[in-house]
Each structure stands twice: as C-alpha cells, then as structure tokens.
Design a protein around this motif. Structure first.
Motif, PDB file in Angstrom:
ATOM      1  N   HIS A   1      -7.863 -29.798 -17.981  1.00  0.00           N
ATOM      2  CA  HIS A   1      -9.206 -29.921 -17.418  1.00  0.00           C
ATOM      3  C   HIS A   1     -10.213 -30.262 -18.512  1.00  0.00           C
ATOM      4  N   ALA A   2     -10.103 -29.621 -19.659  1.00  0.00           N
ATOM      5  CA  ALA A   2     -11.028 -29.881 -20.763  1.00  0.00           C
ATOM      6  C   ALA A   2     -10.931 -31.333 -21.232  1.00  0.00           C
ATOM      7  N   ARG A   3      -9.701 -31.852 -21.305  1.00  0.00           N
ATOM      8  CA  ARG A   3      -9.513 -33.242 -21.745  1.00  0.00           C
ATOM      9  C   ARG A   3     -10.172 -34.219 -20.764  1.00  0.00           C
ATOM     10  N   LEU A   4      -9.893 -34.045 -19.483  1.00  0.00           N
ATOM     11  CA  LEU A   4     -10.429 -34.948 -18.484  1.00  0.00           C
ATOM     12  C   LEU A   4     -11.945 -34.797 -18.330  1.00  0.00           C
ATOM     13  N   ARG A   5     -12.426 -33.567 -18.355  1.00  0.00           N
ATOM     14  CA  ARG A   5     -13.864 -33.345 -18.159  1.00  0.00           C
ATOM     15  C   ARG A   5     -14.674 -33.897 -19.336  1.00  0.00           C
TER      16      ARG A   5
ATOM     17  N   LEU B   1       2.068 -28.207   4.005  1.00  0.00           N
ATOM     18  CA  LEU B   1       1.446 -28.921   5.111  1.00  0.00           C
ATOM     19  C   LEU B   1       2.362 -30.021   5.636  1.00  0.00           C
ATOM     20  N   PRO B   2       2.327 -30.285   6.941  1.00  0.00           N
ATOM     21  CA  PRO B   2       3.078 -31.428   7.483  1.00  0.00           C
ATOM     22  C   PRO B   2       2.460 -32.738   7.018  1.00  0.00           C
ATOM     23  N   ALA B   3       3.219 -33.798   7.085  1.00  0.00           N
ATOM     24  CA  ALA B   3       2.783 -35.090   6.558  1.00  0.00           C
ATOM     25  C   ALA B   3       1.562 -35.640   7.280  1.00  0.00           C
ATOM     26  N   ASP B   4       1.352 -35.227   8.541  1.00  0.00           N
ATOM     27  CA  ASP B   4       0.215 -35.754   9.300  1.00  0.00           C
ATOM     28  C   ASP B   4      -0.990 -34.816   9.293  1.00  0.00           C
ATOM     29  N   SER B   5      -0.989 -33.799   8.431  1.00  0.00           N
ATOM     30  CA  SER B   5      -2.098 -32.843   8.408  1.00  0.00           C
ATOM     31  C   SER B   5      -3.374 -33.510   7.898  1.00  0.00           C
ATOM     32  N   PRO B   6      -4.500 -33.310   8.598  1.00  0.00           N
ATOM     33  CA  PRO B   6      -5.768 -33.869   8.125  1.00  0.00           C
ATOM     34  C   PRO B   6      -6.291 -33.185   6.873  1.00  0.00           C
ATOM     35  N   LEU B   7      -5.619 -32.090   6.463  1.00  0.00           N
ATOM     36  CA  LEU B   7      -6.032 -31.395   5.241  1.00  0.00           C
ATOM     37  C   LEU B   7      -5.473 -32.050   3.982  1.00  0.00           C
ATOM     38  N   LEU B   8      -4.429 -32.858   4.132  1.00  0.00           N
ATOM     39  CA  LEU B   8      -3.772 -33.448   2.965  1.00  0.00           C
ATOM     40  C   LEU B   8      -4.705 -34.283   2.083  1.00  0.00           C
ATOM     41  N   PRO B   9      -5.560 -35.142   2.653  1.00  0.00           N
ATOM     42  CA  PRO B   9      -6.397 -35.972   1.790  1.00  0.00           C
ATOM     43  C   PRO B   9      -7.302 -35.198   0.849  1.00  0.00           C
ATOM     44  N   ILE B  10      -7.678 -33.967   1.221  1.00  0.00           N
ATOM     45  CA  ILE B  10      -8.596 -33.217   0.368  1.00  0.00           C
ATOM     46  C   ILE B  10      -7.914 -32.090  -0.406  1.00  0.00           C
ATOM     47  N   THR B  11      -6.642 -31.807  -0.112  1.00  0.00           N
ATOM     48  CA  THR B  11      -5.965 -30.714  -0.815  1.00  0.00           C
ATOM     49  C   THR B  11      -4.732 -31.149  -1.599  1.00  0.00           C
ATOM     50  N   ALA B  12      -4.154 -32.302  -1.288  1.00  0.00           N
ATOM     51  CA  ALA B  12      -2.954 -32.746  -1.999  1.00  0.00           C
ATOM     52  C   ALA B  12      -3.266 -32.945  -3.480  1.00  0.00           C
ATOM     53  N   TRP B  13      -2.420 -32.398  -4.335  1.00  0.00           N
ATOM     54  CA  TRP B  13      -2.669 -32.472  -5.774  1.00  0.00           C
ATOM     55  C   TRP B  13      -2.726 -33.919  -6.245  1.00  0.00           C
ATOM     56  N   GLN B  14      -3.671 -34.176  -7.125  1.00  0.00           N
ATOM     57  CA  GLN B  14      -3.812 -35.486  -7.746  1.00  0.00           C
ATOM     58  C   GLN B  14      -4.126 -35.281  -9.231  1.00  0.00           C
ATOM     59  N   PRO B  15      -3.824 -36.250 -10.069  1.00  0.00           N
ATOM     60  CA  PRO B  15      -4.117 -36.116 -11.502  1.00  0.00           C
ATOM     61  C   PRO B  15      -5.592 -36.329 -11.788  1.00  0.00           C
ATOM     62  N   LEU B  16      -6.405 -35.413 -11.249  1.00  0.00           N
ATOM     63  CA  LEU B  16      -7.856 -35.511 -11.355  1.00  0.00           C
ATOM     64  C   LEU B  16      -8.422 -34.253 -11.997  1.00  0.00           C
ATOM     65  N   VAL B  17      -9.602 -34.387 -12.587  1.00  0.00           N
ATOM     66  CA  VAL B  17     -10.267 -33.237 -13.181  1.00  0.00           C
ATOM     67  C   VAL B  17     -10.519 -32.155 -12.134  1.00  0.00           C
ATOM     68  N   ALA B  18     -10.734 -32.560 -10.868  1.00  0.00           N
ATOM     69  CA  ALA B  18     -11.005 -31.594  -9.803  1.00  0.00           C
ATOM     70  C   ALA B  18      -9.808 -30.718  -9.481  1.00  0.00           C
ATOM     71  N   PHE B  19      -8.591 -31.132  -9.866  1.00  0.00           N
ATOM     72  CA  PHE B  19      -7.379 -30.358  -9.594  1.00  0.00           C
ATOM     73  C   PHE B  19      -6.754 -29.801 -10.878  1.00  0.00           C
ATOM     74  N   ALA B  20      -7.492 -29.856 -11.977  1.00  0.00           N
ATOM     75  CA  ALA B  20      -6.935 -29.444 -13.270  1.00  0.00           C
ATOM     76  C   ALA B  20      -7.580 -28.154 -13.765  1.00  0.00           C
ATOM     77  N   ASP B  21      -6.844 -27.440 -14.598  1.00  0.00           N
ATOM     78  CA  ASP B  21      -7.326 -26.219 -15.240  1.00  0.00           C
ATOM     79  C   ASP B  21      -6.997 -26.283 -16.735  1.00  0.00           C
ATOM     80  N   GLY B  22      -7.601 -25.374 -17.480  1.00  0.00           N
ATOM     81  CA  GLY B  22      -7.231 -25.200 -18.880  1.00  0.00           C
ATOM     82  C   GLY B  22      -7.444 -26.427 -19.749  1.00  0.00           C
ATOM     83  N   ALA B  23      -6.471 -26.673 -20.635  1.00  0.00           N
ATOM     84  CA  ALA B  23      -6.586 -27.752 -21.613  1.00  0.00           C
ATOM     85  C   ALA B  23      -6.662 -29.125 -20.945  1.00  0.00           C
TER      86      ALA B  23
END
Length: 441
Positions: free
Chosen positions: A89-93, A65-87
C-alpha cells in the motif's frame, strides 16, 4: 417494511438500525450476504485507522461470491492501492500522492472556470437547464481528463461511460471496457511521449509501477474522482437551491460557498458507504462480535449523523472538517482537495453567471437513485433569465476546435436504464436492509 417507509431518507434507516443493534449493525447485501455496517462516527474511525485488523484485501473474506454476483465489481481483489495494505500500500500510495502533488492547483481552477463557462454557454440562451445532466456530470470529467493527459475529444464520452458503469446498467460491462481501453491507450501514448500530466507522472515514478498497475490506477482514479465530484457538485447545488438557510445566507453574504460545501460533506457525502474492509481476526466492534473474515462496511453517511457527535442535525457545522466524507487513516482520499476545488470553483462561477437560478420543480419531484455506495441525484431542473453566450457557443465544438475528431459512436455503448422493481441480484441494498429488519421482528 415496504411502502412509504421504503422510500424514506437513509437517515431514518440508520436510526432504526442504531436502535436495534447499536453502532454496528448486521445487514444483508444482494444474494443474502450478511455483512456489518458501521454506523458510529468513532467506530468508523477505529476501522479506518486499524488497517492491520481491518484489511482492505478482499481475499480475507470468508464468503465466496457466485460469478454473477453484483458485488463482484466492487469487492473482487485487484492490484490497486484501494485493496492493498502495509508495504505494498505504501509503495502504490506514494506513486499516487506524489503524482497528484505535481498538479498546478491554480491551473486546475483556471480550467474549471473555462469549462464551466463553456458548459453554461450551451444553455445560457435557453433560460433552463438540468444542472445534473448539463453541468454536474460534465464538468468534473472535462477538468480531470485534461489533468490526466487525456485528449479533450475523449473527455465527455469517457465521462458518459464512467457514469453508465457506476450506475450498473445492462451496458455497464461494455462501458467498463471502454474506460479500460481508453486508459490502456493513454499509458501506451504517454510512454512514447510523456507530458506534464498524471499519467506521465505515474509512469515515471520511482515506485516503478508496471503498465498494468498504471492503467488500473488511472481507471480507478478517474472513476472515483468523477463519481464523487459529480455527486458533490449536484448535492451542493441542490442544497443551495432548496435549503432556505443556504439560499438566504448566500444572498445575504453571511455564508460562503465553502461553508455550504462543508455542510454537504456532513449531510450528503458523495460516497455514503465504503464496502472494502475485512476483519483479519476476531474482535469486538461497537459491542458486536466480529469474526475473522467478516466484511465490515464503513458507513460514512451514517457516521456523519451519529447523535453522539451531532445531537442536533439542524445545527450548522461551518469550519468543522471532522466529517467522514473522505474516509480517514492510511486510505484517506488522496485527491480530496482537487475534488473540492472543482466543485467550489465550478459552482461559484455558475452562480456568478446565472445568479437568479431557481429550481423549476418542487423539491419532491427530484429523483435520487440509491446504490450500495452512494445516493445519486438524477435531476436538478432549473430556470433563470436568459443570458448571452459568454464564450464558446458550443462546448462540444470547442473541444474539437483543434481538429480532433470524436470517437466513433459505435465504440461507446448506449446506456440503457436498469430494470426497476424485482428482488434478488437487482434489488437495491436499501431493500435488503429493510428485509433484514423485517425478519428481526
């Protein structure tokens, strides 16, 4: 595909997509980014439950995505349980769910009743109110702030910032920074002086979250909980006030308020779309060829109206909790019972205080804002018989009664309305979908 149809209900669009593409449809997001929208109830559950095939990690996306895309705030990866999988995700959840498990549910309901009465006291003597601005947008943040360990004087400014951020106004970035600063200060304060609250429990959890992880999860949780609970309260109040089935049943005692909430979960879930799944490999879903790296959006509202499970949308669904309002699988909403409790207790208390409440305008005059992830009711003006104030005469003064001072106004940006009309980065996702359908003709 513009004009009257463009203003029609989302269900009409879902049905059009189903007729053209089946239970999984290609759609366009801002910037002409093509993704998949899952329309089927069963197909949504398949994606939710197969986290190894449909990852929450946006770094799997085959789109830059370009830097000014309105999709970035909801899709850019962050160190959150919502963006995690596997082990990970289990730790954070585990930190989230076990900390939420410490909430005193009876205490939550007591606070809901207290704040509901304070809010009603603000407009009880006037005989009129806007139940979105005066009630639905304020009650959740007042209750949540207390549970999070946030001082009461910060609650309403924080809620204002969250709603401004979610609406994507020109001041959204400033509002986001306000939320970040508030949560950062909360983490620092609770490390020095922990209490019986969500922030302190996250900090002390055995998962050993870093300060940044605690702050980010507090920010994520307050935004998700406030937005979803606000929408749930507003949509339920609208249904109670406008739908003859519920208005008549409630007054006749044939339907409980929890039944009405359940119907809203099916017909108007607080979150319509979850745009955070990416295919990790090639697969077939709903008859469509999904490629590795494709974005797959969960259509919660669309799945709830799938004719394969609800051939008659007018039939009541009391007691049926197989709706998708809280998602499902490993990423099912961990705080859904808290949101329901706030909505259920708050609306019940409101109806008890002002039982004669009625809509002040025609239903067609209510305004709904469509965004990528939700349908937000913007106004719900009502009239009722003037009543005496039953407690604190002013909720804002009650919040500062202990001597705490509100934040300086300069720290909180003044929300301004987003530009209307136009295409490109600012156009609604509904316009993008309809534009795609027009091209297919």
């Amino acid at each position: 595909m513009y004009g009257p149809e463009a203003e029609g209900p989302p269900n009409e669009l879902y049905e059009k997509l189903r007729r053209q593409h089946g239970q999984v449809a290609p759609v366009l997001l801002p910037g002409d980014v093509q993704v998949w929208l899952v329309l089927g109830h069963r197909e949504n559950l398949d994606v939710m439950r197969q986290s190894s095939l449909f990852s929450c990690d946006s770094r799997n996306w085959n789109v830059q995505l370009p830097a000014d895309s309105p999709l970035l705030p909801i899709t850019a990866w962050q160190p959150l349980v919502a963006f995690a999988d596997g082990a990970e995700h289990a730790r954070l959840r585990s930190a989230i769910t076990e900390s939420l498990g410490n909430f005193n549910r009876h205490g939550v309901r007591r606070h809901v009743v207290r704040y509901t009465n304070q809010l009603i006291d603000n407009f009880a003597a006037t005989g009129h109110a806007d139940l979105v601005a005066d009630f639905a947008e304020k009650l959740p943040i007042l209750v949540l702030a207390r549970q999070f360990g946030i001082a009461e004087q910060y609650a309403l400014p924080l809620g204002q910032a969250v709603r401004d951020m979610v609406k994507g106004t020109p001041t959204a970035l400033q509002s986001n920074q306000f939320v970040v600063d508030t949560m950062s200060g909360l983490v620092k304060g609770k490390k020095d002086k922990p209490g019986e609250d969500f922030a302190s429990w996250l900090i002390g959890h055995e998962s050993d979250l870093t300060d940044d992880e605690v702050m980010e999860h507090l920010r994520h949780a307050i935004v998700a909980a406030h937005e979803n609970t606000t929408n749930l309260i507003a949509n339920t109040l609208r249904m109670v006030l406008t739908d003859r089935r519920f208005r008549g049943s409630l007054s006749g005692g044939q339907m409980t308020l929890p039944d009405a909430l359940e119907q809203v979960m099916w017909d108007a879930p607080p979150l319509a779309v979850v745009p955070t799944r990416w295919a990790t490999g090639d697969t077939i879903l709903g008859g469509q060829q999904i490629r590795a790296g494709d974005m797959v959006m969960l259509g919660l509202a669309a799945g709830n109206t799938d004719p394969e499970i609800r051939p008659d949308l007018t039939a009541p669904v009391h007691g049926n909790r197989s709706h998708l309002a809280f998602s499902g699988g490993p990423h099912e909403c961990p705080g859904m019972d808290i949101g329901r409790a706030i909505a259920d207790t708050g609306i019940d208390t409101l109806l008890a205080r002002i039982p004669d409440v009625q809509l002040a305008v025609l239903e067609g005059e209510l305004h709904v804002t469509s965004s990528l992830i939700s349908q937000r009711l913007d106004n719900l003006p009502v009239l009722f018989k003037r009543t005496a104030v039953g407690g604190a005469a002013d909720a804002d003064s009650a919040l500062t009664a202990a001597g705490a001072q509100p934040l300086p106004a300069a720290q909180l940006p003044s929300p301004s309305p987003a530009p209307s009309g136009g295409v490109g980065a600012r156009e609604t996702w509904w316009q993008n979908l309809r534009r795609l359908l027009r091209r297919k003709r």
